[in-house]
Design an enzyme around this catalytic site. Structure first.
Site, PDB file in Angstrom:
ATOM      1  N   ASP A 194     -32.649   2.638  31.553  1.00  0.00           N
ATOM      2  CA  ASP A 194     -31.533   2.810  30.627  1.00  0.00           C
ATOM      3  C   ASP A 194     -30.190   2.521  31.309  1.00  0.00           C
ATOM      4  OD1 ASP A 194     -30.364   3.439  28.175  1.00  0.00           O
ATOM      5  OD2 ASP A 194     -31.554   5.249  27.912  1.00  0.00           O
ATOM      6  N   ASP A 249     -29.262   1.276  19.843  1.00  0.00           N
ATOM      7  CA  ASP A 249     -30.468   1.915  19.313  1.00  0.00           C
ATOM      8  C   ASP A 249     -30.676   1.621  17.837  1.00  0.00           C
ATOM      9  OD1 ASP A 249     -30.954   5.081  21.061  1.00  0.00           O
ATOM     10  OD2 ASP A 249     -31.095   3.018  21.720  1.00  0.00           O
TER      11      ASP A 249
END
Length: 695
Positions: A194, A249
């Site tokens: 991430d 996202d």
């Protein structure tokens, strides 16, 4: 959705975390200064610009033999986030289900852990420590269990000092070598890396450091670069990993999925074996979209050669969810060894044609309907890049049926639906019956107790003649459906159409809402073999608008699609549960009446030809604190009656007025401003509709 620079998180009533550009969640300290700004051209509504024919091509990772087709599997984040149900028992249960439900055999191999698997602090030796409550037997034991099922295990960390969850678990920045060694020792097969708390360090350097650390372990580990597309990773990540996120996202909503789809489609030239564009995980089965929308989601991710990582809790999966995820003919599109991502042929009026070349020389075409009403979408074999021939085999990948076509590829596609067809130029076309396309002119809108005229069509697209053609239309129990013209034909030659008039009525007192009809065409191939085609049709029972001027927030809508959370009446959009917004406020002005939505959004109202004017003050709600870009449109029976340019949060409300005279359906549409849907809270403030008495 909330902007990442606002550092804000919220939980919905059901505990679903929403956030901005991220791969899991964000804390107040999570986001460093962003890298290169997003390219607005990559998310312009409508037809995206094509990717360069020959993009920069850093050395790819195909030599390591990893992810030569897009990875398939499961990731827990979308369904569990950091809740207690994410634990060893769940993970092992998912592995069991992948095997028991046939998903392993269909290609799903990875069982991936997302954030929150570790304790908040490293041990005295600087090593990561699995949470003993969630994973009492440790990660290696879970890996052994998963491997014992013939599956592979994935894990998560961040290229920063902390991960993305609010608890701030240890990130790998400065610990790349030791963390990679731990992962390898545990038997990890996949790493999602991430982008939170990266301390402003250069993205390429951070992701290169972990690439080198993974290689040094000697264990083959698929490397997923979750950098959110901030620094155009498609241009440099092929030299580092096997896949890279191209967007923020995904959310479990039509608007979110659509926005991400539009961003990822133009990047086709960058994808191929061992290096894939990643538009984020699948939401299929999480409950925020219809099954039709989930089939579109799965179809278009497969067309884009995207990783297929299930983001729903399969322990709660419906049969419809397993049917979508387990469709092997669609999975074969995603997993085709040629590794080409589909490209856009056309997208006029929200009617998309996307084509994907396959290794065997066939083409898969997606006829994708972005709009809120049924649409006929058509193309032909030459536009798909197929050679000329006497006929073509047409395979419907959702209905699992084969037909022949003379070259036309067409279907009437339901709202938000996708028809997926595999078209092959070969001599075997004659073994199939001709393709007969059922269609219906317009969307049936019925006032209870009144008769509605409809016209159905049955068109022979095949090279051969359809014989003994019979058309039927069936409705709900108690409805009257009567043919008002011939519904049979002895023969239907190539290019000919049988048109049938129908009279439809819903019983008096039928509640407003959507009702299913089925249009069916039965016929015989020249060989005598029976064939049929069906088209599911949605009829909507509506109420005529009252005469005079009304606030739109006081009237029922025919349909509503919204980016995050439900569209709100007289409140701003709160992104989650109904009623969680605030007073509508644009440019410092508070409005008592109006509609609060989130891009991408579309609200449809029945006007029955009796209204002539829609007015509103439109803009981005002040609650977004300087973020958000949107554009507004008013459509009258599909015609653009009025619209704005791009509006930002810093602008006052813009007056918008549209002449909708004679229209039967008016649609209020909000699109993003070219930079994705993050923070796009849009207000139709003081929205009004003026009508005369309906006939």
């Amino acid at each position: 959705m909330r902007h990442p620079l606002a550092h804000a998180l919220r939980w919905s009533a059901v505990g679903v975390l929403t956030a901005g550009l991220m791969c899991t969640g964000l804390t107040a300290s999570a986001v460093a200064a962003p890298g290169s700004p997003p390219d607005p051209a990559l998310s312009t509504p409508g037809l995206p610009p094509p990717a360069p024919a020959s993009p920069p091509a850093p050395a790819s990772t195909t030599a390591d033999g990893l992810a030569l087709t897009p990875p398939m599997g499961f990731n827990n984040w979308n369904s569990t986030h950091c809740r207690a149900e994410f634990n060893e028992t769940m993970v092992e249960g998912i592995a069991d289900l992948l095997v028991a439900k046939g998903l392993k055999d269909a290609g799903y191999r990875y069982v991936n852990l997302d954030d929150c698997w570790a304790l908040p602090e490293r041990d005295a030796d600087g090593r990561l420590v699995p949470d003993p409550v969630r994973f009492p037997h440790g990660i290696k034991a879970v890996a052994d269990y998963v491997h014992g099922k013939g599956l592979k295990l994935g894990i998560y960390t961040s290229a920063g000092t902390k991960t993305c969850d609010t608890a701030g678990f240890p990130g790998a920045l400065g610990h790349e070598s030791s963390d990679a060694r731990q992962f390898a020792d545990w038997g990890v097969d996949y790493l999602k890396y991430d982008n939170c708390n990266n301390q402003g360090q250069d993205a390429r350097q951070r992701y290169t450091a972990m690439r080198d650390a993974l290689r040094a372990t000697g264990r083959p580990i698929v490397y997923s670069i979750c950098e959110w597309g901030q620094n155009r990773p498609w241009e440099w990540a092929p030299a580092l990993g096997q896949l890279w996120r191209t967007t923020g996202d995904i959310g479990d909503s039509w608007g979110s999925m659509l926005s991400i789809l539009k961003k990822n489609l133009p990047l086709a030239a960058y994808a191929g074996p061992g290096h894939w564009n990643d538009p984020d995980m699948l939401e299929v089965g999480n409950g925020g979209m219809t099954d039709t929308e989930y089939r579109t989601h799965f179809s278009m991710w497969s067309m884009m050669a995207a990783p297929l990582l299930v983001g729903s809790d399969l322990r709660k999966g419906s049969q419809a969810t397993f049917d979508i995820l387990g469709n092997r003919e669609v999975i074969a599109v995603d997993q085709d060894p040629l590794g080409r991502q589909g490209t856009v042929v056309s997208s006029s009026g929200g009617r998309w044609v996307v084509v994907k070349p396959m290794k065997d020389g066939s083409r898969v075409v997606a006829l994708f309907n972005e709009t809120g009403g049924a649409q006929r979408i058509a193309t032909d074999a030459s536009a798909l890049g197929l050679p000329g021939t006497a006929g073509y085999t047409l395979r419907d990948l959702w209905q699992h049926r084969g037909y022949n076509t003379a070259g036309t590829v067409a279907a009437t596609v339901p709202a938000h639906g996708t028809v997926l067809l595999r078209v092959t130029a070969d001599r075997r076309w004659a073994a199939h019956p001709p393709a007969v396309e059922p269609g219906l002119d317009g969307d049936p809108l019925a006032v209870a107790g009144r008769t509605v005229p409809l016209t159905s069509t049955a068109a022979d697209l095949g090279r051969t003649t359809a014989r003994q053609v019979s058309v039927s239309l069936s409705g709900p129990e108690g409805w009257t459906v009567r043919a008002a013209s011939p519904r049979t034909a002895r023969a239907l030659r190539t290019g000919r159409t049988l048109r049938t008039s129908w009279e439809l009525s819903a019983p008096p007192g039928t509640p407003t809402g959507s009702y299913g009809l089925t249009l069916r065409v039965d016929y015989r191939a020249p060989s005598g073999v029976r064939a049929d085609s069906t088209l599911p049709v949605t009829a909507t029972v509506v109420v005529p608008p009252p005469p005079g001027e009304s606030f739109l927030s006081d009237l029922p809508w025919v349909s509503a699609a919204n980016g995050f959370g439900p569209a709100e009446r007289d409140r701003s959009n709160g992104e989650s549960a109904a009623g969680d917004g605030h007073p509508l406020t644009v440019g410092g002005t508070v409005y008592a009446k109006g509609l609060g939505v989130h891009a991408e959004s579309e609200l449809a109202y029945y006007t029955g030809g009796a209204c002539d004017r829609v007015t509103a003050d439109v803009g981005v709600d002040d609650e977004k604190g300087g973020h958000g870009t949107v554009a507004f449109e008013i459509l009258a029976d599909g015609r653009r009656a009025a619209g704005t340019g791009v509006l930002t949060n810093t602008m006052p409300a813009a007056p918008l007025s549209a002449d909708v005279s004679g229209a039967h359906v008016v649609r209020l549409v909000v699109t993003d401003g070219g930079d994705g849907i993050d923070s796009d809270h849009a207000d139709w403030a003081d929205a009004r509709l003026r009508c005369r008495s309906a006939s």
